[in-house]
Design an enzyme around this catalytic site. Structure first.
Site, PDB file in Angstrom:
ATOM      1  N   HIS A  85      -4.398  -7.226  -8.805  1.00 55.82           N
ATOM      2  CA  HIS A  85      -3.684  -6.302  -7.801  1.00 55.82           C
ATOM      3  C   HIS A  85      -4.335  -5.534  -6.625  1.00 55.82           C
ATOM      4  O   HIS A  85      -4.054  -6.159  -5.701  1.00 55.82           O
ATOM      5  CB  HIS A  85      -3.042  -5.191  -8.738  1.00 55.82           C
ATOM      6  N   GLY A 142       0.743  -1.193  -0.038  1.00 55.66           N
ATOM      7  CA  GLY A 142       0.063  -0.041  -0.017  1.00 55.66           C
ATOM      8  C   GLY A 142       0.839   1.252  -0.024  1.00 55.66           C
ATOM      9  O   GLY A 142       1.983   1.271   0.458  1.00 55.66           O
ATOM     10  N   GLU A 165       5.307   2.917  -6.098  1.00 56.72           N
ATOM     11  CA  GLU A 165       4.247   3.509  -6.989  1.00 56.72           C
ATOM     12  C   GLU A 165       4.087   4.777  -7.089  1.00 56.72           C
ATOM     13  O   GLU A 165       2.841   5.088  -7.476  1.00 56.72           O
ATOM     14  CB  GLU A 165       3.104   2.759  -6.497  1.00 56.72           C
ATOM     15  N   THR A 188       8.700   3.397   0.445  1.00 58.84           N
ATOM     16  CA  THR A 188       8.586   1.997   0.199  1.00 58.84           C
ATOM     17  C   THR A 188       9.298   0.970   1.273  1.00 58.84           C
ATOM     18  O   THR A 188      10.191   1.530   2.051  1.00 58.84           O
ATOM     19  CB  THR A 188       9.473   1.762  -1.320  1.00 58.84           C
TER      20      THR A 188
HETATM   21 ZN   LIG Z   1      -0.247  -2.575  -4.570  1.00 61.20          ZN
END
Ligand SMILES: [Zn+2]
Length: 223
Positions: free
Chosen positions: A160, A29, A78, A45
């Protein structure tokens, strides 16, 4: 406006909520907040989002380049997905990405959340499409969500997880919570013989209420 430190604390609080509600496993997340035209705070991360403190939070520019990061923390892998949302949606100031159990189950089964089954889900989310699968951390996910950003405030990511966004961090988080609750209800009602869907007329009246409330964001009711 909240200070940068306040926003960092809010990100930690939302991280704790997504972790406590089982919307992420392990270090999964990520969360980000736009604090100015070219400054964004984001989760790092490789850490559990349930146990962050403000010094974990990184600051990046609109290209995802690090402006500030303590103790060797690196911005979320991400971050490109978040930046795509901010680029395409100037009204959005916060993005939440998680892997909520039921919503991700639907994303893996390839079943979009389109059934109108309860008033709150219809008013808040309308329906939730599934963006095509993309390899995490590449440009594939930003490209896959592109078609949906203008019309929806939440989208499932095939095989995902889920992505939600709003003008405030709490708003983006609440969309994630509503999305997961909707997915749970849909799943349960399918086990109980299938949902009795709201009629088109009932859905139209809910869309009307949404317009009367003047709710922010994008919604299928606007199409
Ligand atoms: Zn993810």
């Amino acid at each position: 406006m909240a200070s940068e430190f306040e926003v960092k604390k809010q990100i930690c609080e939302i991280g704790r909520r997504i972790y406590d509600r089982g919307m992420v496993a392990s270090n999964d997340g990520n969360i980000s907040v736009r604090i100015s035209d070219n400054e964004y705070l984001c989760t790092p991360t490789g850490v559990s989002k349930g146990f962050m403190t403000p010094e974990y939070i990184c600051k990046v520019d609109s290209h995802g380049n690090v402006i500030q990061a303590d103790n060797g923390y690196k911005p979320s892998s991400e971050i490109k997905m978040h930046m795509k949302v901010y680029r395409d949606r100037p009204d959005v100031n916060a993005v939440v990405h998680a892997h909520p159990l039921y919503a991700t189950g639907f994303a893996i089964a390839g079943i979009e959340l389109t059934a109108p089954i309860m008033p709150e889900a219809v008013i808040t989310l309308g329906s939730v499409p599934i963006a095509e699968y993309g390899t995490p951390s590449t440009e594939e996910i930003p490209n896959a969500i592109s078609d949906y950003l203008q019309h929806y405030d939440a989208v499932l990511l095939a095989n995902h997880g889920a992505l939600s966004y709003a003008n405030t961090l709490l708003g983006a988080y609440h969309k994630m919570e509503s999305l997961e609750f909707y997915a749970q209800l849909l799943y349960i009602s399918k086990q109980l013989g299938g949902p009795k869907e709201l009629t088109q007329e009932q859905v139209k009246r809910l869309y009307e209420i949404r317009r009367q409330f003047g709710m922010t964001g994008r919604h299928p009711a606007d199409l």
